[in-house]
Design a protein around this motif. Structure first.
Motif, mmCIF file in Angstrom:
data_model
loop_
_atom_site.group_PDB
_atom_site.id
_atom_site.type_symbol
_atom_site.label_atom_id
_atom_site.label_comp_id
_atom_site.label_asym_id
_atom_site.label_seq_id
_atom_site.Cartn_x
_atom_site.Cartn_y
_atom_site.Cartn_z
ATOM 1 N N LEU A 117 28.169 50.174 81.819
ATOM 2 C CA LEU A 117 28.421 49.388 83.027
ATOM 3 C C LEU A 117 29.441 50.072 83.930
ATOM 4 N N LEU A 118 30.429 50.704 83.308
ATOM 5 C CA LEU A 118 31.513 51.332 84.061
ATOM 6 C C LEU A 118 31.384 52.852 84.104
ATOM 7 N N ASP A 119 30.182 53.337 83.841
ATOM 8 C CA ASP A 119 29.980 54.784 83.720
ATOM 9 C C ASP A 119 30.469 55.540 84.949
ATOM 10 N N SER A 120 30.085 55.071 86.137
ATOM 11 C CA SER A 120 30.474 55.784 87.364
ATOM 12 C C SER A 120 31.850 55.353 87.857
ATOM 13 N N GLY A 121 32.311 54.214 87.376
ATOM 14 C CA GLY A 121 33.565 53.671 87.873
ATOM 15 C C GLY A 121 33.457 53.185 89.308
ATOM 16 N N GLY A 122 32.237 53.226 89.871
ATOM 17 C CA GLY A 122 32.068 52.822 91.260
ATOM 18 C C GLY A 122 32.727 53.771 92.235
ATOM 19 N N VAL A 123 33.072 54.968 91.775
ATOM 20 C CA VAL A 123 33.753 55.946 92.622
ATOM 21 C C VAL A 123 32.709 56.747 93.390
ATOM 22 N N ILE A 124 32.805 56.716 94.712
ATOM 23 C CA ILE A 124 31.813 57.366 95.559
ATOM 24 C C ILE A 124 32.484 58.353 96.505
ATOM 25 N N SER A 125 31.667 59.271 96.998
ATOM 26 C CA SER A 125 32.138 60.294 97.930
ATOM 27 C C SER A 125 31.428 60.092 99.263
ATOM 28 N N PRO A 146 36.019 69.323 101.126
ATOM 29 C CA PRO A 146 36.991 68.900 102.150
ATOM 30 C C PRO A 146 36.412 67.944 103.193
ATOM 31 N N SER A 147 35.085 67.891 103.354
ATOM 32 C CA SER A 147 34.491 67.019 104.365
ATOM 33 C C SER A 147 34.284 65.598 103.853
ATOM 34 N N GLN A 148 34.592 65.378 102.575
ATOM 35 C CA GLN A 148 34.344 64.081 101.957
ATOM 36 C C GLN A 148 35.648 63.364 101.605
ATOM 37 N N SER A 149 35.565 62.018 101.617
ATOM 38 C CA SER A 149 36.683 61.185 101.176
ATOM 39 C C SER A 149 36.210 60.318 100.023
ATOM 40 N N ILE A 150 37.128 59.975 99.132
ATOM 41 C CA ILE A 150 36.778 59.255 97.915
ATOM 42 C C ILE A 150 37.135 57.769 98.043
ATOM 43 N N TYR A 151 36.169 56.908 97.702
ATOM 44 C CA TYR A 151 36.350 55.457 97.726
ATOM 45 C C TYR A 151 35.831 54.869 96.413
ATOM 46 N N ASP A 154 34.548 47.934 95.043
ATOM 47 C CA ASP A 154 35.624 47.149 94.445
ATOM 48 C C ASP A 154 35.225 46.350 93.218
ATOM 49 N N VAL A 155 33.957 45.971 93.106
ATOM 50 C CA VAL A 155 33.559 45.167 91.947
ATOM 51 C C VAL A 155 33.852 45.893 90.634
ATOM 52 N N PHE A 156 33.864 47.223 90.671
ATOM 53 C CA PHE A 156 34.126 47.984 89.449
ATOM 54 C C PHE A 156 35.584 47.844 89.009
ATOM 55 N N HIS A 157 36.457 47.591 89.964
ATOM 56 C CA HIS A 157 37.854 47.323 89.607
ATOM 57 C C HIS A 157 37.936 46.035 88.792
ATOM 58 N N ALA A 158 37.244 44.985 89.284
ATOM 59 C CA ALA A 158 37.253 43.708 88.566
ATOM 60 C C ALA A 158 36.594 43.835 87.201
ATOM 61 N N HIS A 231 25.386 57.949 95.649
ATOM 62 C CA HIS A 231 26.517 58.432 96.440
ATOM 63 C C HIS A 231 27.773 58.641 95.595
ATOM 64 N N ARG A 232 27.585 58.714 94.275
ATOM 65 C CA ARG A 232 28.725 58.849 93.375
ATOM 66 C C ARG A 232 29.424 60.181 93.594
ATOM 67 N N TRP A 233 30.669 60.219 93.237
ATOM 68 C CA TRP A 233 31.397 61.483 93.223
ATOM 69 C C TRP A 233 31.036 62.160 91.905
#
Length: 267
Positions: A117-125, A146-151, A154-158, A231-233
């Protein structure tokens, strides 16, 4: 023998001025005709000019409308771009809640469930310029692009917080207790529930227990998970391993992304 002409046969002389009057009549009629033609031409010119002006105005309106529509499409397109992000916010699916207590247990199956469930951590680029145009707050730059930002979605935080609570409550040998972290996680889950209250009306048979299997209107979690995967990092897991190696194997205590080790052995 010649006979003389009778007076009736004689030609009458034109009275003085008759010839000039005839000329004037012709000129007058010609002038009138020319005047009528000129007036007709003027009216025709005015009509043609009016039609031409109307066509110009219509063309200008069409061009302006096209430009406005094109700008609107671009603006809307920028808002719903990135592979249909805005559509994920629609409550377009339904589900029945079922008893998933096994997912909260102290077991390999439960650990594997949360790990997946938390495999990606919801972390996207995300493209930094795109994120800026969406009004997103600036975020850390990707160390790999350098052209990408990491977000993070939020549901993965919960979900991370819920799993951390599970591990501390259910595990025989839970991870080291961090009261500050646990209180933070409990409060975060509370905030999530208040932010997204489920308005489903569930019935009861005895005024004490309320049914669990009522149909709920939901956002499509699987569609969201697929979007996150696309869109995962990609380098995030490797980045975490590198960071953990630098920290001598100790990951950050409040890492609100991946599933944390359960800290126990089920052998």
């Amino acid at each position: 023998m010649f006979t003389s002409k009778t007076p009736d046969a004689e030609y009458k002389r034109l009275t003085e001025g008759d010839d000039s009057d005839a000329g004037e009549n012709v000129q007058s009629q010609t002038s009138k005709r020319l005047s009528l033609l000129e007036q007709s031409f003027r009216r025709s010119s005015i009509i043609h000019a009016s039609i031409l002006l109307l066509e110009v105005i219509l063309c200008a309106l069409l061009i302006s409308g096209f430009m406005v529509l094109n700008q609107t499409r671009r603006a809307v397109g920028s808002k719903i771009s990135l592979d249909g992000l805005s559509q994920l916010g629609s409550y377009n699916t339904s589900m029945k809640f079922q008893d998933g207590s096994k997912h909260m247990a102290d077991s390999h199956d439960a650990d594997n469930y949360w790990r997946d469930l938390l495999d990606s951590g919801g972390v996207i680029s995300l493209n930094t310029e795109w994120a800026r145009k969406q009004g997103l707050r600036p975020s850390a730059q990707s160390p790999t692009d350098p052209s990408q930002s990491i977000y993070q979605v939020d549901v993965f935080h919960a979900l991370h917080c819920l799993n951390a609570i599970r591990q501390n409550l259910m595990s025989e040998t839970p991870p080291p207790w961090d009261e500050t972290h646990m209180l933070h996680c409990l409060d975060y889950v509370r905030s999530q529930l208040l932010c997204h209250p489920d308005l489903t009306l569930v019935p009861t048979n005895d005024l004490e227990e309320f049914v669990l299997d009522e149909v709920h209107t939901c956002r499509d979690y699987n569609a969201m998970a697929d979007w996150v995967y696309r869109h995962r990092w990609v380098e995030f897991p490797e980045w975490l391993k590198t960071k953990a190696a630098k920290n001598k194997g100790h990951e950050a205590t409040h890492n609100h992304t991946m599933a944390e080790p359960s800290g126990h052995d089920h052998s």
